[in-house]
Motif scaffolding. Structure first.
Motif, PDB file in Angstrom:
ATOM      1  N   PRO A   1       1.123  -1.084  -0.012  1.00 20.83           N
ATOM      2  CA  PRO A   1      -0.200  -0.198   0.094  1.00 20.83           C
ATOM      3  C   PRO A   1       0.391   1.413   0.392  1.00 20.83           C
ATOM      4  CG  PRO A   1      -0.929  -1.728   1.964  1.00 20.83           C
ATOM      5  CD  PRO A   1       0.370  -2.106   1.218  1.00 20.83           C
ATOM      6  N   ALA A   2       1.942   1.202   0.894  1.00 22.21           N
ATOM      7  CA  ALA A   2       2.967   2.023   0.906  1.00 22.21           C
ATOM      8  C   ALA A   2       3.597   2.517  -0.426  1.00 22.21           C
ATOM      9  CB  ALA A   2       3.496   2.509   1.629  1.00 22.21           C
ATOM     10  N   ILE A   3       3.385   1.545  -1.391  1.00 25.10           N
ATOM     11  CA  ILE A   3       4.602   1.439  -2.979  1.00 25.10           C
ATOM     12  C   ILE A   3       3.394   2.168  -3.790  1.00 25.10           C
ATOM     13  CG2 ILE A   3       5.053   0.184  -4.471  1.00 25.10           C
ATOM     14  CD1 ILE A   3       6.368  -1.604  -2.907  1.00 25.10           C
ATOM     15  N   ILE A   4       2.016   1.484  -3.825  1.00 23.10           N
ATOM     16  CA  ILE A   4       0.829   2.461  -4.709  1.00 23.10           C
ATOM     17  C   ILE A   4       0.898   3.713  -3.818  1.00 23.10           C
ATOM     18  CG2 ILE A   4      -1.368   2.145  -4.800  1.00 23.10           C
ATOM     19  CD1 ILE A   4      -1.349  -1.309  -4.350  1.00 23.10           C
ATOM     20  N   LEU A   5       1.210   4.031  -2.600  1.00 27.07           N
ATOM     21  CA  LEU A   5       1.155   5.498  -2.347  1.00 27.07           C
ATOM     22  C   LEU A   5       1.645   6.513  -3.057  1.00 27.07           C
ATOM     23  CD1 LEU A   5      -0.653   7.644  -0.826  1.00 27.07           C
ATOM     24  CD2 LEU A   5       1.363   7.845   1.148  1.00 27.07           C
ATOM     25  N   CYS A   6       3.294   5.951  -2.889  1.00 27.36           N
ATOM     26  CA  CYS A   6       4.616   6.678  -3.845  1.00 27.36           C
ATOM     27  C   CYS A   6       3.881   6.514  -5.532  1.00 27.36           C
ATOM     28  CB  CYS A   6       5.836   5.613  -3.942  1.00 27.36           C
ATOM     29  SG  CYS A   6       6.280   6.242  -1.884  1.00 27.36           S
TER      30      CYS A   6
ATOM     31  N   SER B   1       3.765  10.232  -7.579  1.00 23.17           N
ATOM     32  CA  SER B   1       4.704  10.276  -8.284  1.00 23.17           C
ATOM     33  C   SER B   1       4.188  10.604  -9.906  1.00 23.17           C
ATOM     34  CB  SER B   1       5.891   9.099  -8.934  1.00 23.17           C
ATOM     35  OG  SER B   1       6.486   9.356  -9.918  1.00 23.17           O
ATOM     36  N   GLY B   2       2.470  10.221  -9.682  1.00 26.62           N
ATOM     37  CA  GLY B   2       1.785   9.943 -10.764  1.00 26.62           C
ATOM     38  C   GLY B   2       1.618  11.396 -11.272  1.00 26.62           C
TER      39      GLY B   2
ATOM     40  N   ALA C   1       0.859   9.791 -16.462  1.00 27.54           N
ATOM     41  CA  ALA C   1       1.127   9.619 -14.903  1.00 27.54           C
ATOM     42  C   ALA C   1       2.430   7.917 -14.947  1.00 27.54           C
ATOM     43  CB  ALA C   1       0.354   8.807 -14.915  1.00 27.54           C
ATOM     44  N   LEU C   2       2.136   6.909 -15.662  1.00 22.16           N
ATOM     45  CA  LEU C   2       2.778   5.675 -16.483  1.00 22.16           C
ATOM     46  C   LEU C   2       4.380   6.451 -16.200  1.00 22.16           C
ATOM     47  CD1 LEU C   2       4.114   5.292 -19.240  1.00 22.16           C
ATOM     48  CD2 LEU C   2       1.993   4.986 -20.153  1.00 22.16           C
ATOM     49  N   LEU C   3       4.933   7.309 -16.774  1.00 20.01           N
ATOM     50  CA  LEU C   3       6.129   7.585 -16.402  1.00 20.01           C
ATOM     51  C   LEU C   3       6.716   7.985 -15.065  1.00 20.01           C
ATOM     52  CD1 LEU C   3       7.454   9.729 -19.190  1.00 20.01           C
ATOM     53  CD2 LEU C   3       7.713   7.272 -19.104  1.00 20.01           C
ATOM     54  N   GLY C   4       6.140   8.537 -14.063  1.00 15.00           N
ATOM     55  CA  GLY C   4       5.904   8.793 -12.886  1.00 15.00           C
ATOM     56  C   GLY C   4       5.407   7.677 -11.943  1.00 15.00           C
ATOM     57  N   TYR C   5       4.555   6.227 -12.174  1.00 14.73           N
ATOM     58  CA  TYR C   5       4.634   4.654 -11.951  1.00 14.73           C
ATOM     59  C   TYR C   5       6.423   4.355 -11.722  1.00 14.73           C
ATOM     60  CZ  TYR C   5      -0.354   6.177 -12.473  1.00 14.73           C
ATOM     61  OH  TYR C   5      -1.227   6.539 -12.183  1.00 14.73           O
TER      62      TYR C   5
ATOM     63  N   PHE D   1       1.822  -2.669 -12.808  1.00 14.74           N
ATOM     64  CA  PHE D   1       3.035  -3.366 -13.528  1.00 14.74           C
ATOM     65  C   PHE D   1       4.101  -2.144 -14.013  1.00 14.74           C
ATOM     66  CE2 PHE D   1       4.181  -3.277 -18.095  1.00 14.74           C
ATOM     67  CZ  PHE D   1       4.714  -4.310 -18.037  1.00 14.74           C
ATOM     68  N   PHE D   2       3.527  -1.843 -14.296  1.00 16.51           N
ATOM     69  CA  PHE D   2       4.535  -0.447 -14.134  1.00 16.51           C
ATOM     70  C   PHE D   2       5.428  -0.516 -12.976  1.00 16.51           C
ATOM     71  CE2 PHE D   2       1.966   1.044 -17.283  1.00 16.51           C
ATOM     72  CZ  PHE D   2       2.533   1.185 -18.636  1.00 16.51           C
ATOM     73  N   LEU D   3       4.765  -0.005 -12.027  1.00 12.44           N
ATOM     74  CA  LEU D   3       6.207  -0.287 -10.612  1.00 12.44           C
ATOM     75  C   LEU D   3       6.946  -1.165 -10.633  1.00 12.44           C
ATOM     76  CD1 LEU D   3       3.650   1.015  -7.601  1.00 12.44           C
ATOM     77  CD2 LEU D   3       5.610   1.971  -8.160  1.00 12.44           C
ATOM     78  N   SER D   4       5.966  -2.473 -10.811  1.00 11.13           N
ATOM     79  CA  SER D   4       7.093  -3.344 -11.095  1.00 11.13           C
ATOM     80  C   SER D   4       8.705  -3.558 -11.995  1.00 11.13           C
ATOM     81  CB  SER D   4       6.650  -5.127 -11.359  1.00 11.13           C
ATOM     82  OG  SER D   4       5.887  -5.145 -12.424  1.00 11.13           O
ATOM     83  N   ILE D   5       8.118  -3.005 -13.132  1.00  9.94           N
ATOM     84  CA  ILE D   5       9.748  -2.909 -13.819  1.00  9.94           C
ATOM     85  C   ILE D   5      10.653  -1.740 -12.782  1.00  9.94           C
ATOM     86  CG2 ILE D   5      10.183  -1.016 -16.393  1.00  9.94           C
ATOM     87  CD1 ILE D   5       7.604  -2.100 -17.191  1.00  9.94           C
ATOM     88  N   GLY D   6       9.828  -0.258 -12.579  1.00  3.05           N
ATOM     89  CA  GLY D   6      11.130  -0.344 -11.362  1.00  3.05           C
ATOM     90  C   GLY D   6      11.407  -0.628 -10.502  1.00  3.05           C
TER      91      GLY D   6
END
Length: 543
Positions: free
Chosen positions: A4-9, A13-14, A24-28, A254-259
């Motif tokens: 949940p904290a990761i999604i908030l970040c 960023s988005g 926004a996906l670049l922010g993710y 998905f985009f978070l998992s890439i980073g």
């Protein structure tokens, strides 16, 4: 739990990226890399969200898919030739890199797999960009999505065989899904229009994926196929709209998992960046192929720029290859950098896609095929244009046709709608209202009124701005839904008709006519009060 904290970040960023005018996906993506540097890793919830996001994406694409579109040469021909050309080009480049840098450990199999992974364009990125621009119903969107589907099918087939999954004999039972279509549509109808309907759609997408997994076929293909089976029905269109925001929400994972997958070693990092820069080779090749297959230059430019990136499916291909021992696992992290670089490069080109076409229009139109040029005949005797022939546009067209005759022309970008309107005797042409080449067929000196009943506010603004830039000084009217839309269009000198506000007035007028003594007192003067004056009929040409 850190998820949940990761999604908030990712949310923060988005929002920052959106404030800078970027998707926004670049922010993710950025949030994922930053969190990785902080030593934070995602947990099971983020993985599940990511997988559901991809499943919903493919299911939603299937819901909007017309299989006949994939049979067009401009779709399958462009996709197949483009993939084949890039496979040869990238394989040669990567092989040379492997010879110069033996520490990469690339053999022929690894080289071919990496090249194959780079031939795809990102379904996620393209859908996000087109949705934000409000162009999902446009011709260039349909062309780009058709090409993506051909590529995605190739990726899913590869994944199915590379993972050692051989379809079981029971997979033949999946053919029963096609005759079951009426029953599924009936189930959606019984679900109504609220949360039960949306939940039903979510369950179908996930169930479709699981059914295919059970018989040895990649589940993502199952979501795509089930969506395709339902495509064409009104309930399928409604379901696609309901699932839109759920899909976008789950794709954040998905985009978070890439980073969060981290960084490769320095050598691979620089090679990944170089491969990312090579994404700039994609649009010119797409454009040349599309125009050779009789695609209008503007459609080809906008489609090509949308496809100027690498794909999340390429990342999945490399991850599977690494698991099978065909590639060093570090290539997964390297390709995530490559994809991120391609997204960064692709974003400004897509942000200014329409302006770029306008700037280079004379040079680009030279690539228009002779057959297409011959079909661009002028639209004579056009004094009133109705842009967008949905329910509102069709009603406006019929009313204006009764008053002004055959000088009224309807414009819509949907070929199926076009055939129906022509069968009903309406003078309607298939065109993209935001295409300056279309306006070249109109004598703007004789054009007296433009009525915009387009699908979204962004498109209304784009077309209104284009008309003024092309020198049209006559009145323009547009259908809006919110007060802020009225303000923005009025600043462009466009008169607006607030659908919600005026519909209430029109409804009151209709209801007033149903009063018991309405026929006996048609003027509405009962007891000295003219009730009819309180509910005047709305004028579409005035605020």
């Amino acid at each position: 739990m850190l998820d949940p904290a990761i999604i908030l970040c990712a949310l923060i960023s988005g929002l920052l990226m959106r404030a800078l005018g970027q998707p926004a996906l670049l922010g993710y993506l950025a949030a994922g890399f930053v969190l990785h540097e902080m030593g934070i890793q995602g947990e099971s919830m983020l993985t599940a969200i990511s997988e559901i996001g991809i499943t919903l994406l493919l299911f939603s694409i299937g819901l909007k898919l017309n299989p006949r579109d994939l049979l067009q040469t401009r779709v399958w021909g462009t996709a197949v030739i483009h993939m084949a050309a890039l496979q040869c080009l990238f394989a040669g480049m990567i092989w040379l890199c492997g010879q110069a840098l033996p520490q990469l450990g690339l053999d022929l199999t690894g080289t071919l797999i990496l090249a194959f992974a780079l031939t795809f364009s990102s379904t996620v990125f393209v859908i996000q960009v087109l949705q934000e621009r409000g162009e999902m119903a446009s011709r260039h969107a349909k062309l780009a999505i058709g090409i993506l589907i051909i590529q995605d099918i190739a990726a899913v087939v590869f994944l199915g065989f590379s993972a050692g999954k051989v379809p079981q004999l029971s997979a033949l039972l999946l053919l029963l899904l096609f005759p079951a279509r009426p029953l599924i549509i009936r189930l959606l109808s019984l679900a109504g229009h609220g949360e039960l309907f949306t939940l039903c759609g979510l369950a179908m997408a996930i169930l479709g994926a699981q059914m295919f997994e059970l018989v040895g076929i990649k589940g993502d293909l199952g979501a795509l196929v089930l969506g395709t089976i339902l495509a064409g029905d009104q309930k399928a269109k409604e379901l696609a709209k309901n699932l839109l925001y759920f899909k976008d929400l789950f794709l954040v994972g998905f985009f978070l998992s890439i980073g969060l997958s981290g960084w490769p070693d320095p050598t691979l990092l620089w090679l990944a960046i170089a491969l990312g820069l090579l994404a700039l080779l994609k649009p010119p090749l797409y454009f040349l192929l599309m125009t050779r297959f009789h695609t209008p230059p503007r459609t080809a430019v906008l489609s090509s720029l949308a496809l100027s990136n690498y794909s999340e499916f390429g990342l999945i291909v490399v991850a599977v290859a690494a698991t099978a021992g065909w590639l060093d696992p570090q290539w997964t992290a390297a390709l995530s950098i490559t994809i991120a670089v391609s997204f960064v490069l692709s974003t400004p080109f897509n942000t200014h896609a329409h302006a770029l076409y306008q700037r280079w229009r004379k040079s680009l139109t030279k690539h228009q095929s002779a057959n297409l040029r011959a079909s661009m005949t002028p639209l004579n005797n056009t004094r009133i244009l109705v842009l967008g022939m949905g329910n509102i546009g069709t009603g406006a067209y019929n009313a204006m046709m009764e008053r002004h005759g055959s000088c009224v022309v309807g414009v819509d970008d949907n070929d199926q709608k076009l055939q129906q309107h022509l069968a009903d005797g309406r003078r309607v042409v298939a065109a993209d209202a935001s295409d300056p080449d279309f306006w070249g067929r109109i004598d703007k000196a004789n054009l007296e009124l433009v009525m915009m009943a387009l699908t979204n506010h962004a498109e209304n603004k784009l077309v209104g701005k284009l008309l003024r830039e092309l020198g049209y000084t006559g009145p323009i009217t547009a259908v809006v839904r919110f007060a802020e839309e009225t303000k923005e269009l009025e600043e462009q000198g466009i008169s607006t008709f607030n659908l919600f506000a005026e519909a209430g007035s029109g409804f009151a007028g209709h209801a007033d006519a149903q009063l018991p003594d309405a026929e006996a007192d048609p003027a509405g003067t009962r007891e000295g009060t003219d009730l009819r004056q309180n509910f005047p009929r709305p004028d579409v040409t005035k605020n």
